[in-house]
Design a protein around this motif. Structure first.
Motif, PDB file in Angstrom:
ATOM      1  N   GLU A  50       0.905   3.851   6.593  1.00  0.00           N
ATOM      2  CA  GLU A  50       1.278   4.934   6.154  1.00  0.00           C
ATOM      3  C   GLU A  50       2.035   6.171   6.835  1.00  0.00           C
ATOM      4  O   GLU A  50       3.338   7.043   6.564  1.00  0.00           O
ATOM      5  N   ARG A 110       2.664   1.495  -3.546  1.00  0.00           N
ATOM      6  CA  ARG A 110       1.703   1.681  -4.834  1.00  0.00           C
ATOM      7  C   ARG A 110       2.094   3.840  -5.015  1.00  0.00           C
ATOM      8  O   ARG A 110       1.172   3.653  -5.605  1.00  0.00           O
ATOM      9  N   LYS A 111       1.716   4.313  -4.021  1.00  0.00           N
ATOM     10  CA  LYS A 111       1.531   6.020  -3.481  1.00  0.00           C
ATOM     11  C   LYS A 111       2.548   6.035  -3.457  1.00  0.00           C
ATOM     12  O   LYS A 111       2.943   7.415  -4.057  1.00  0.00           O
ATOM     13  N   ARG A 112       3.730   5.705  -4.357  1.00  0.00           N
ATOM     14  CA  ARG A 112       5.078   6.154  -4.129  1.00  0.00           C
ATOM     15  C   ARG A 112       5.824   5.844  -5.549  1.00  0.00           C
ATOM     16  O   ARG A 112       6.561   6.478  -6.012  1.00  0.00           O
ATOM     17  N   SER A 170       0.890  -1.205   0.380  1.00  0.00           N
ATOM     18  CA  SER A 170       0.121  -0.217  -0.053  1.00  0.00           C
ATOM     19  C   SER A 170       0.710   1.475   0.468  1.00  0.00           C
ATOM     20  O   SER A 170       0.675   2.243  -0.994  1.00  0.00           O
ATOM     21  N   VAL A 171       1.811   1.694   0.570  1.00  0.00           N
ATOM     22  CA  VAL A 171       2.650   2.604   0.529  1.00  0.00           C
ATOM     23  C   VAL A 171       3.336   2.613  -0.500  1.00  0.00           C
ATOM     24  O   VAL A 171       3.833   3.543  -0.963  1.00  0.00           O
ATOM     25  N   ASP A 193       5.337   8.129   7.011  1.00  0.00           N
ATOM     26  CA  ASP A 193       6.284   9.084   7.181  1.00  0.00           C
ATOM     27  C   ASP A 193       7.028  10.123   7.969  1.00  0.00           C
ATOM     28  O   ASP A 193       7.648  10.884   7.283  1.00  0.00           O
ATOM     29  N   ASP A 220      -4.138   0.697   6.407  1.00  0.00           N
ATOM     30  CA  ASP A 220      -2.919   1.025   5.631  1.00  0.00           C
ATOM     31  C   ASP A 220      -2.805   2.148   6.191  1.00  0.00           C
ATOM     32  O   ASP A 220      -1.367   3.053   5.646  1.00  0.00           O
ATOM     33  N   GLU A 221      -3.761   3.963   6.774  1.00  0.00           N
ATOM     34  CA  GLU A 221      -3.242   4.844   7.284  1.00  0.00           C
ATOM     35  C   GLU A 221      -2.461   4.915   8.420  1.00  0.00           C
ATOM     36  O   GLU A 221      -1.764   6.068   8.164  1.00  0.00           O
ATOM     37  N   SER A 244      -8.367   0.892   4.258  1.00  0.00           N
ATOM     38  CA  SER A 244      -7.512   1.940   3.733  1.00  0.00           C
ATOM     39  C   SER A 244      -7.477   2.967   4.990  1.00  0.00           C
ATOM     40  O   SER A 244      -6.498   4.291   4.638  1.00  0.00           O
ATOM     41  N   ARG A 245      -8.309   3.506   5.391  1.00  0.00           N
ATOM     42  CA  ARG A 245      -8.752   4.520   6.053  1.00  0.00           C
ATOM     43  C   ARG A 245      -8.768   4.126   7.099  1.00  0.00           C
ATOM     44  O   ARG A 245      -9.928   3.060   7.818  1.00  0.00           O
TER      45      ARG A 245
END
Lengths: 177, 199
Positions: free
Chosen positions: B43, A36-38, A33-34, B47, B39-40, B4-5
């Motif tokens: 991620e 895929r966005k990058r 998922s990470v 970050d 996922d959120e 995902s959220r």
């Protein structure tokens, strides 16, 4: 009975264990998922597989299951960096370099440079978050920080950390770190 | 099952405390179970991973007494230093071949730092280690070693017009490694940086 950390289970389970497979599969989904966005779609699977490959090889060298997630992120960051670096020039680190002690040396240098910049960001942040980070670095416990900040509950502390973290996240994005 | 959220905002709010390592075990385990399915949150941690590295690697190991240990620890360190200094003074022996005292600490980089205008760079450091030699390593922005040199002293001069591929307006990183008589690594300094100003 208190449950175990899933990362502890990942570290301790055998690869034939069904829980190990489940946890690894969950980790793979999150990494995908990470990624895929990058990176472009065609590169996602390679990056995910390489990340997992390196992670699994390094699992046995970890001292604690608490190191699994940070290590996963470090490897993933480098793999994503490789992808873009590789488009311009020769790849910065190849998968085999992760096996090389020199890689750890380079990684430490980069981490140090990273850390210096981020510590500066934290120091420049006004208010509670900067104070909390300083206390964490000084080894204060959660209770001590809560008391020192004059807060009544740990939830109030979490909430301040959460707000400060948002500012740091924004600053990291702006600095492209 | 993945999300995902984030469907559990109360757990999402714990991410910061988790990164700082101040979450009690039970909450930490619940959050980790959640991170692997969300996922959120996953991620979000990705970050801010650089911040996480700092708090993980630099935070002093927590004890139930926390900072209250500082005072006796500092007092003990001062006593130890005073004892070492007195011992060396009384025994009238050079502590190292450079006549420095041994305190078992590491290497302190003095310079260069910041922007350099001269074509001659003077790398200076200080060390209280009983080292036979010091290796200066200079890296470029990619992490490649572009210059290395060994000395028994605490400084090395480089003429950048002759040594290494030094370029203007670029940042370089350097560190020093201390080795014993057998060439074994005793300690390495942290990394410092400098850049070379354009004409």
């Amino acid at each position: 009975m208190q449950k175990d950390s899933p990362f502890k289970a990942l570290l301790e389970c055998k690869s034939t264990d069904s829980r190990y497979e489940t946890l690894l599969s969950l980790l793979e989904q999150r990494i995908t998922s990470v990624a895929r966005k990058r990176v472009p779609g065609w590169a996602v699977q390679d990056i995910v597989q390489d990340t997992l490959l390196v992670l699994l090889r390094k699992l046995s060298t970890l001292r604690s299951h608490d190191e699994i997630l940070p290590l996963t992120f470090t490897i993933l960051r480098n793999m994503i960096g490789n992808h873009y670096q590789g488009e311009k020039t020769e790849k910065k680190y190849r998968a085999k370099d992760f096996e090389d002690p020199a890689y750890d040396h380079l990684e430490k240098i980069e981490t140090y440079i990273y850390q210096s910049e981020i510590l500066e960001l934290c120091n420049n942040l006004d208010g509670d978050f900067s104070r909390i980070v300083k206390m964490v670095l000084d080894g204060y416990s959660q209770d001590e920080i809560t008391k020192e900040m004059g807060l009544k509950t740990k939830e109030a502390l979490y909430s301040r950390v959460h707000r400060g973290r948002k500012l740091i996240k924004q600053a990291l994005k702006e600095k492209n770190l | 099952m993945s999300e995902s959220r984030c469907s559990k905002p109360h757990l999402h709010e714990l991410l910061g405390a988790y990164e700082l390592g101040i979450l009690p075990e039970e909450e930490k385990i619940s959050l980790e179970e959640h991170i692997l399915r969300c996922d959120e949150c996953f991620e979000d941690l990705y970050d801010t991973a650089p911040l996480w590295h700092i708090t993980r690697s630099r935070a002093k190991r927590k004890t139930s007494r926390g900072r209250k240990w500082y005072i006796p620890a500092i007092a003990a360190a001062v006593c130890l230093l005073a004892f070492t200094a007195t011992f060396h003074y009384l025994s009238n022996e050079p502590a190292t071949k450079r006549g420095r005292q041994i305190s078992g600490s590491s290497i302190t980089l003095i310079g260069p730092r910041g922007t350099q205008k001269e074509t001659s760079l003077s790398f200076n450091w200080d060390s209280s280690l009983k080292a036979s030699s010091y290796t200066l390593l200079v890296f470029d922005e990619k992490g490649d070693v572009i210059f290395s040199s060994e000395t028994a002293q605490y400084n090395i001069e480089i003429d950048i017009t002759r040594e290494g591929p030094f370029e203007q307006n670029k940042t370089y990183y350097w560190k020093v490694e201390a080795k014993d008589d057998n060439g074994r690594l005793l300690s390495a300094s942290p990394v410092s940086s400098f850049s070379i100003e354009a004409d």
